[in-house]
Design a protein around this motif. Structure first.
Motif, PDB file in Angstrom:
ATOM      1  N   ARG A  63       5.781   2.365  -9.183  1.00 41.22           N
ATOM      2  CA  ARG A  63       6.558   2.838 -10.326  1.00 41.22           C
ATOM      3  C   ARG A  63       6.624   1.868 -11.499  1.00 41.22           C
ATOM      4  NH1 ARG A  63       5.549   6.973  -7.679  1.00 41.22           N
ATOM      5  NH2 ARG A  63       7.198   8.449  -7.166  1.00 41.22           N
ATOM      6  N   MET A  64       6.543   0.586 -11.243  1.00 45.26           N
ATOM      7  CA  MET A  64       6.654  -0.376 -12.339  1.00 45.26           C
ATOM      8  C   MET A  64       5.284  -0.885 -12.806  1.00 45.26           C
ATOM      9  SD  MET A  64       9.795  -0.276 -12.796  1.00 45.26           S
ATOM     10  CE  MET A  64      11.271   0.193 -11.941  1.00 45.26           C
ATOM     11  N   HIS A  65       4.354  -1.003 -11.861  1.00 47.18           N
ATOM     12  CA  HIS A  65       3.014  -1.509 -12.227  1.00 47.18           C
ATOM     13  C   HIS A  65       1.989  -0.377 -12.345  1.00 47.18           C
ATOM     14  CE1 HIS A  65       4.312  -5.656 -11.899  1.00 47.18           C
ATOM     15  NE2 HIS A  65       4.937  -5.322 -10.779  1.00 47.18           N
ATOM     16  N   HIS A  66       2.417   0.831 -12.030  1.00 52.65           N
ATOM     17  CA  HIS A  66       1.623   2.055 -12.213  1.00 52.65           C
ATOM     18  C   HIS A  66       0.282   2.040 -11.458  1.00 52.65           C
ATOM     19  CE1 HIS A  66       4.630   3.009 -15.175  1.00 52.65           C
ATOM     20  NE2 HIS A  66       4.365   1.883 -15.807  1.00 52.65           N
ATOM     21  N   LEU A  67       0.329   1.491 -10.249  1.00 46.94           N
ATOM     22  CA  LEU A  67      -0.874   1.532  -9.407  1.00 46.94           C
ATOM     23  C   LEU A  67      -0.874   2.843  -8.624  1.00 46.94           C
ATOM     24  CD1 LEU A  67      -0.962  -2.091  -7.926  1.00 46.94           C
ATOM     25  CD2 LEU A  67      -2.226  -1.219  -9.894  1.00 46.94           C
ATOM     26  N   SER A  68      -2.052   3.340  -8.348  1.00 49.37           N
ATOM     27  CA  SER A  68      -2.155   4.565  -7.542  1.00 49.37           C
ATOM     28  C   SER A  68      -1.859   4.223  -6.082  1.00 49.37           C
ATOM     29  CB  SER A  68      -3.560   5.160  -7.664  1.00 49.37           C
ATOM     30  OG  SER A  68      -4.496   4.328  -6.985  1.00 49.37           O
ATOM     31  N   ASN A  69      -1.580   5.262  -5.291  1.00 48.04           N
ATOM     32  CA  ASN A  69      -1.290   5.039  -3.867  1.00 48.04           C
ATOM     33  C   ASN A  69      -2.474   4.393  -3.160  1.00 48.04           C
ATOM     34  OD1 ASN A  69       1.155   6.199  -4.387  1.00 48.04           O
ATOM     35  ND2 ASN A  69       0.764   8.100  -3.271  1.00 48.04           N
ATOM     36  N   LEU A  70      -3.675   4.781  -3.515  1.00 53.01           N
ATOM     37  CA  LEU A  70      -4.882   4.202  -2.907  1.00 53.01           C
ATOM     38  C   LEU A  70      -5.022   2.725  -3.272  1.00 53.01           C
ATOM     39  CD1 LEU A  70      -7.346   4.753  -1.156  1.00 53.01           C
ATOM     40  CD2 LEU A  70      -8.565   5.474  -3.225  1.00 53.01           C
ATOM     41  N   GLU A  71      -4.757   2.391  -4.532  1.00 52.64           N
ATOM     42  CA  GLU A  71      -4.844   0.983  -4.971  1.00 52.64           C
ATOM     43  C   GLU A  71      -3.817   0.127  -4.229  1.00 52.64           C
ATOM     44  OE1 GLU A  71      -6.291   1.286  -9.632  1.00 52.64           O
ATOM     45  OE2 GLU A  71      -4.201   1.783  -9.149  1.00 52.64           O
ATOM     46  N   ILE A  72      -2.617   0.660  -4.033  1.00 52.83           N
ATOM     47  CA  ILE A  72      -1.568  -0.080  -3.310  1.00 52.83           C
ATOM     48  C   ILE A  72      -1.985  -0.276  -1.859  1.00 52.83           C
ATOM     49  CG2 ILE A  72       0.834  -0.035  -2.527  1.00 52.83           C
ATOM     50  CD1 ILE A  72       1.443   1.666  -5.079  1.00 52.83           C
ATOM     51  N   ALA A  73      -2.490   0.791  -1.259  1.00 45.08           N
ATOM     52  CA  ALA A  73      -2.925   0.711   0.157  1.00 45.08           C
ATOM     53  C   ALA A  73      -3.996  -0.354   0.327  1.00 45.08           C
ATOM     54  CB  ALA A  73      -3.426   2.071   0.627  1.00 45.08           C
ATOM     55  N   GLU A  74      -4.978  -0.385  -0.573  1.00 45.42           N
ATOM     56  CA  GLU A  74      -6.058  -1.378  -0.484  1.00 45.42           C
ATOM     57  C   GLU A  74      -5.526  -2.792  -0.707  1.00 45.42           C
ATOM     58  OE1 GLU A  74      -8.961  -0.021  -3.331  1.00 45.42           O
ATOM     59  OE2 GLU A  74      -9.653   1.595  -1.999  1.00 45.42           O
ATOM     60  N   ARG A  75      -4.624  -2.940  -1.698  1.00 47.56           N
ATOM     61  CA  ARG A  75      -4.082  -4.265  -2.011  1.00 47.56           C
ATOM     62  C   ARG A  75      -3.269  -4.819  -0.841  1.00 47.56           C
ATOM     63  NH1 ARG A  75      -0.798  -5.799  -7.449  1.00 47.56           N
ATOM     64  NH2 ARG A  75      -2.882  -5.652  -8.307  1.00 47.56           N
TER      65      ARG A  75
END
Length: 195
Positions: free
Chosen positions: A144-156
């Motif tokens: 919500r604050m850094h506007h990453l997609s769910n896939l990007e968060i999962a990979e990170r």
């Protein structure tokens, strides 16, 4: 040719019958007096000239419908009316300018208040987020604050996409319930804005 031997009412009756020379005689008789009255009040040559011009123009254009019993009284009343109208218009103009100034000052003050409210809301949101599990906080902030997609968060973070979705859902549900309980409408609106 000036009709100086005629009295004012005779001149006015002649003006009503489209006698331009009678009009010129009335103008010559009263122009100076009307100008002095206007100038004494305004101390402005151009505006005083405009007032006298407007009065005589109105007199000529309305000659068929005007009923005048005493020409000097009518003309002096006309000057007073013109002075009053212009003074009132000037006051409205000043008030309008003051309102514009006040509005811009209010807008600046309002913008400042909005910044303060946003800072306070952000602090309150951060306080509520810190009550969530650390991983849940991290996922919510990345989403919500850094506007990453769910896939990007999962990979990170090295987690599944489903885990990211579940943690975001948990955080949103918790925050909605907390904001509703505390009655913080602004935080609730902020939460909806960051979905």
């Amino acid at each position: 040719m000036l009709l100086s031997k005629k009295d004012d009412i005779d001149l006015w009756n002649a003006v009503r019958n489209d006698d331009l020379s009678a009009f010129n005689e009335l103008f010559a008789r009263y122009w100076d007096r009307l100008y002095k009255v206007a100038f004494q009040r305004l101390q402005d040559e151009n505006t005083s000239l405009e007032i006298v011009h407007d009065i005589f123009l109105s007199l000529w254009t309305r000659r068929e419908t005007l009923v005048i019993n005493k020409v000097p009284n009518f003309l002096l009343t006309s000057v007073r009316y013109q002075l009053y109208s212009r003074q009132k218009a000037a006051k409205l103009s000043i008030a309008y300018k003051a309102d514009l100034f006040d509005t811009s000052e209010f807008a600046e003050q309002n913008a400042g208040e909005m910044r303060i409210q946003n800072i306070e809301l952000q602090k309150q949101l951060d306080e509520y987020l810190h009550k969530l599990p650390e991983r849940c906080q991290e996922i919510f902030l990345l989403s919500r604050m850094h506007h990453l997609s769910n896939l990007e968060i999962a990979e990170r973070l090295g987690v599944s996409k489903k885990t990211v979705e579940n943690n975001i859902a948990i955080a949103l549900k918790y925050l909605r319930l907390t904001f509703q309980k505390t009655g913080s409408l602004m935080l609730l609106l902020l939460l909806h804005a960051i979905k």
